[in-house]
Design an enzyme around this catalytic site. Structure first.
Site, PDB file in Angstrom:
ATOM      1  N   GLU A 336       1.081  -0.970   0.510  1.00 23.18           N
ATOM      2  CA  GLU A 336      -0.084  -0.250  -0.200  1.00 23.18           C
ATOM      3  C   GLU A 336       0.823   1.323  -0.060  1.00 23.18           C
ATOM      4  OE1 GLU A 336      -1.025  -0.088   4.461  1.00 23.18           O
ATOM      5  OE2 GLU A 336      -2.182  -1.026   4.001  1.00 23.18           O
ATOM      6  N   CYS A 337       0.700   2.256  -0.754  1.00 20.16           N
ATOM      7  CA  CYS A 337       1.180   3.644  -1.316  1.00 20.16           C
ATOM      8  C   CYS A 337       2.954   3.251  -1.297  1.00 20.16           C
ATOM      9  CB  CYS A 337       0.931   4.774   0.413  1.00 20.16           C
ATOM     10  SG  CYS A 337       0.658   5.857   0.316  1.00 20.16           S
ATOM     11  N   GLY A 338       3.340   3.631  -0.141  1.00 18.70           N
ATOM     12  CA  GLY A 338       4.986   3.619  -0.754  1.00 18.70           C
ATOM     13  C   GLY A 338       5.533   2.119  -0.474  1.00 18.70           C
ATOM     14  N   MET A 341       4.169   2.261  -4.239  1.00 23.41           N
ATOM     15  CA  MET A 341       5.492   2.687  -5.366  1.00 23.41           C
ATOM     16  C   MET A 341       6.116   2.075  -5.726  1.00 23.41           C
ATOM     17  SD  MET A 341       4.256   6.605  -3.951  1.00 23.41           S
ATOM     18  CE  MET A 341       6.043   6.991  -3.969  1.00 23.41           C
ATOM     19  N   GLY A 434      -1.911  -1.122  -4.267  1.00 20.42           N
ATOM     20  CA  GLY A 434      -2.555   0.564  -4.621  1.00 20.42           C
ATOM     21  C   GLY A 434      -1.923   1.160  -3.675  1.00 20.42           C
TER      22      GLY A 434
END
Length: 465
Positions: A336-338, A341, A434
């Site tokens: 999730e998030c970082g 990425m 995501g």
């Protein structure tokens, strides 16, 4: 369950809640009290500061993620055996979902847990107007729960006169003041406060602040106010709300959890729920370790600040290759998030350099000039994930300055009290990745589905049918 408790709230962000909460926690610890602390809302960094003070993990309480009964259960579970529970509010006291409601506000948490509230008032530039300001908060809701006031950034010379005026005119107890303390400021950056380990001599600063608060706050009255909190009405088990809370694997699985200065946005209760369902958690650092932990059956890549460690993450080639090969080899992963990425082919860092990352998800992540898709969302499945298409609504939140060329379309995210929505998240039988941050107590079936796939992967890896 009898739990002495208070909630520290304010009229707006930037009023000094975190600093005063940490100073108060330190003062209570110095009095040899067993303290539990909580942050209202979807915040990762403030609990890190709380934890540094009290020596144990601070938790989150969020009434968007959990019903009043679940919220009360988490408060009772995590404050059990403590002398006092201290909650820190979020934003302005009544500010909630959608900018037009009190849902998920600090007021909502005080109502759900029946907790006395101390209103922190930034008094800079005000004197008599403070009475009007406080009166508005007391009267906006008949059941405001506000039982006391602390003045922040107030002159010691002015305090006795303002205290007398406010107590006479409003019948609210003034519990002290905090003078301006230059060297106890906590700095900020693009996602909020800096991390505790980045502040020189943090413990020394907090000890100094605690000493000041012992002199300027009525600590005994604050403890007495906390003791007036009624017995907490909360269930002892959540199995009746959702049978997934009673789920337990037939045998343990080992889950690798990324945790370092780049990946540190972790809800402690998420980890506890996974462990309660039968997971053994093994922590590793994508920044510093060259290999994944041995014999793991799944991966968790939470958020944080990977953009600040872009060069180190890019240069750790062996770690990136192992993560990619394992995920492509069907190891279950939630990112999730970082963490999401980091799974891309490339990620822009804070210096504007695009760094080569894991290469699991095609495309790039890039920096944007403002917060992107900020706030609470409700996720619903567009496709199955972890072999399930019956998970139902999943509460989540987003908070990021970066975006992706390839956000995914496995779920639809809907903004509460709004018609706005978008598709997001890469979802498959073994992957969920995501931008949305997840709190598993909001929907425990997601954690259950992930662990079931981890156990299946373990048996595949061991050659079992």
């Amino acid at each position: 369950m009898k739990i002495p408790r208070i909630l520290l709230a304010a009229g707006a962000s930037g009023s000094g809640k975190t600093l005063i909460t940490c100073g108060l926690l330190q003062a209570l610890v110095n009095r040899k009290l067993r303290v539990a602390s909580f942050k209202c809302g979807p915040d990762y960094i403030d609990p890190m500061f709380h934890s540094r003070v009290i020596g144990t993990r601070s938790r989150n309480l969020d009434t968007f993620f959990t019903s009043p009964s679940r919220t009360g259960y988490l408060l009772g579970k995590n404050a059990q055996g403590c002398d006092i529970a201290v909650m820190e509010g979020v934003m302005g006291y009544y500010d909630g979902v959608g900018g037009t409601s009190t849902l998920a506000s600090a007021y909502d948490l005080a109502s759900a847990t029946d907790t006395p509230v101390i209103l922190i008032v930034n008094s800079k530039g005000m004197s008599v107007s403070l009475a009007a300001y406080i009166k508005g908060f007391l009267e906006y809701k008949k059941d405001s729960h506000i039982k006391g006031v602390i003045f922040n950034q107030m002159s010691p010379m002015l305090y006795p006169r303002v205290k007398k005026m406010v107590e006479e005119e409003l019948s609210i107890e003034v519990l002290g003041y905090v003078p301006k303390v230059e060297d106890c400021v906590i700095e900020s950056r693009h996602l909020g406060l800096v991390l505790p380990e980045e502040i020189p001599q943090l413990k020394k600063r907090l000890e100094k602040l605690a000493g000041i608060l012992e002199d300027t706050l009525d600590m005994d009255r604050i403890l007495s106010l906390a003791a007036t909190a009624p017995e907490l009405k909360a269930p002892l088990s959540l199995g009746e709300e959702d049978e997934a809370f009673d789920f337990h694997l037939s045998e343990s699985v080992r889950i690798g959890v990324a945790k370092d200065e780049a990946f540190c946005f972790i809800y402690e209760d998420n980890l506890g729920l996974l462990q309660g369902m039968g997971a053994e958690l093994v922590f590793f650092s994508p920044v510093h370790d060259t290999h994944l932990p041995d014999n793991i059956d799944g991966l968790l890549l939470y958020g944080g600040y990977p953009e600040l460690k872009g060069e180190e993450l890019e240069n750790n080639v062996s770690m990136k290759e192992e993560i990619r090969k394992n995920i492509q080899g069907n190891m279950p992963c939630m990112a999730e998030c970082g963490g999401f990425m980091y799974l891309h082919e490339e990620m822009e860092d804070m210096g504007g350099v695009f760094r080569k990352t894991c290469g699991v998800i095609p495309g790039k992540c890039y920096r944007t000039p403002r917060l992107t898709r900020f706030g609470y969302v409700t996720l619903t499945e567009n496709t199955s994930v972890f072999g399930r298409d019956d998970l139902g609504e999943i509460p989540a939140h987003e908070f990021h300055y970066f975006d992706s060329e390839n956000c995914g379309s496995g779920f639809h995210a809907s903004k509460p009290l709004s018609k706005r929505g978008w598709d997001c998240i890469h979802a498959s039988k073994r992957l969920m990745a995501g931008y949305p941050h997840l709190y598993y107590y909001g929907n425990p079936r997601l954690a259950q589905a992930f662990l079931v796939q981890c156990l299946k992967y373990k048996k595949e890896r061991q050659g079992e049918k």
